[in-house]
Motif scaffolding. Structure first.
Motif, PDB file in Angstrom:
ATOM      1  N   LYS A 163      -4.856  -4.324  -0.797  1.00  0.00           N
ATOM      2  CA  LYS A 163      -5.471  -2.516  -1.482  1.00  0.00           C
ATOM      3  C   LYS A 163      -5.723  -2.709  -2.972  1.00  0.00           C
ATOM      4  CE  LYS A 163      -6.436   1.515   0.388  1.00  0.00           C
ATOM      5  NZ  LYS A 163      -7.956   1.736   0.381  1.00  0.00           N
ATOM      6  N   VAL A 164      -4.554  -2.914  -3.713  1.00  0.00           N
ATOM      7  CA  VAL A 164      -4.864  -2.260  -4.583  1.00  0.00           C
ATOM      8  C   VAL A 164      -5.991  -2.649  -5.509  1.00  0.00           C
ATOM      9  CG1 VAL A 164      -2.974  -3.615  -5.312  1.00  0.00           C
ATOM     10  CG2 VAL A 164      -3.363  -2.080  -6.619  1.00  0.00           C
ATOM     11  N   PHE A 165      -6.130  -4.014  -5.481  1.00  0.00           N
ATOM     12  CA  PHE A 165      -7.548  -4.682  -6.132  1.00  0.00           C
ATOM     13  C   PHE A 165      -8.667  -4.563  -5.394  1.00  0.00           C
ATOM     14  CE2 PHE A 165      -3.348  -7.565  -5.767  1.00  0.00           C
ATOM     15  CZ  PHE A 165      -2.903  -7.032  -7.351  1.00  0.00           C
ATOM     16  N   LEU A 166      -8.629  -4.641  -4.580  1.00  0.00           N
ATOM     17  CA  LEU A 166     -10.035  -3.800  -3.792  1.00  0.00           C
ATOM     18  C   LEU A 166     -10.995  -3.209  -4.490  1.00  0.00           C
ATOM     19  CD1 LEU A 166     -11.203  -4.781  -0.772  1.00  0.00           C
ATOM     20  CD2 LEU A 166     -10.999  -2.181   0.112  1.00  0.00           C
ATOM     21  N   SER A 167     -11.170  -2.326  -4.697  1.00  0.00           N
ATOM     22  CA  SER A 167     -11.716  -1.396  -5.524  1.00  0.00           C
ATOM     23  C   SER A 167     -12.683  -2.466  -6.489  1.00  0.00           C
ATOM     24  CB  SER A 167     -11.268  -0.380  -6.487  1.00  0.00           C
ATOM     25  OG  SER A 167     -12.429   0.455  -7.332  1.00  0.00           O
TER      26      SER A 167
END
Length: 181
Positions: A163-167
């Motif tokens: 999730k930390v990479f999603l943006s």
């Protein structure tokens, strides 16, 4: 007529499927088309990162350590940290992805979508987004960007550490989509 698609990346031969002869293909790649695709990719790939949740491990300009090691072995240079990769080496590695993905066969902006996809997802994974596309290269690129966004959400749902990479991933996909509009 269908042609077998064979990709060669860093000395490995990988059969990635078939492609129809004709639609959206047959264009001779120019260095400027690769240069434009490379420019897009490098605007999205930062410098050295070794994030604990990155499944690829240490990365510099989007090149992971294992890919850099394979490249260095292929060209007969000693293994070193990907933090020391040069822009010239990055370009050579990405040119191998361009060639292995057969990205030069596509019209813009689909050629850019090809390079960005094979870099982000590996050659066979990136090319999987190229199945059953609209004939228009812009419409095809938009569809690829949208499918990539869907994939990213699915990936995060399957592995929440990503999730930390999603943006950042979604920003990249939206930039690809905007390129086609």
């Amino acid at each position: 007529m269908k042609l077998l698609v064979i990709n060669i990346l860093l000395g490995f031969i990988v059969v990635t499927g078939t492609t129809e002869v004709g639609s959206r293909v047959g264009r001779e790649a120019t260095s400027s088309s690769f240069d434009k695709a490379l420019e897009f990719v490098l605007r999205k790939e930062g410098g050295y990162v070794n994030h604990e949740n990155d499944l690829g491990g240490a990365t510099n300009y989007g090149v992971i350590q294992s890919t850099y090691n394979a490249y260095l072995n292929k060209v007969g240079r000693p293994i070193q940290s990907v933090s020391n990769i040069t822009k010239e080496e990055v370009e050579e590695i990405y040119k191998q992805y361009w060639d292995s993905g057969n990205c030069g066969q596509y019209e813009p902006p689909l050629d850019i979508a090809c390079l960005d996809s094979v870099i982000n997802f590996g050659v066979s994974g990136g090319k999987s987004f190229f199945e059953d596309l609209p004939e228009d290269p812009k419409e095809a690129t938009i569809r690829i960007a949208q499918e990539r966004m869907e994939y990213r959400h699915t990936r995060v749902a399957q592995n929440y550490t990503q999730k930390v990479f999603l943006s950042g991933w979604l920003n990249r996909d939206k930039a690809l989509e905007e390129l086609a509009k």
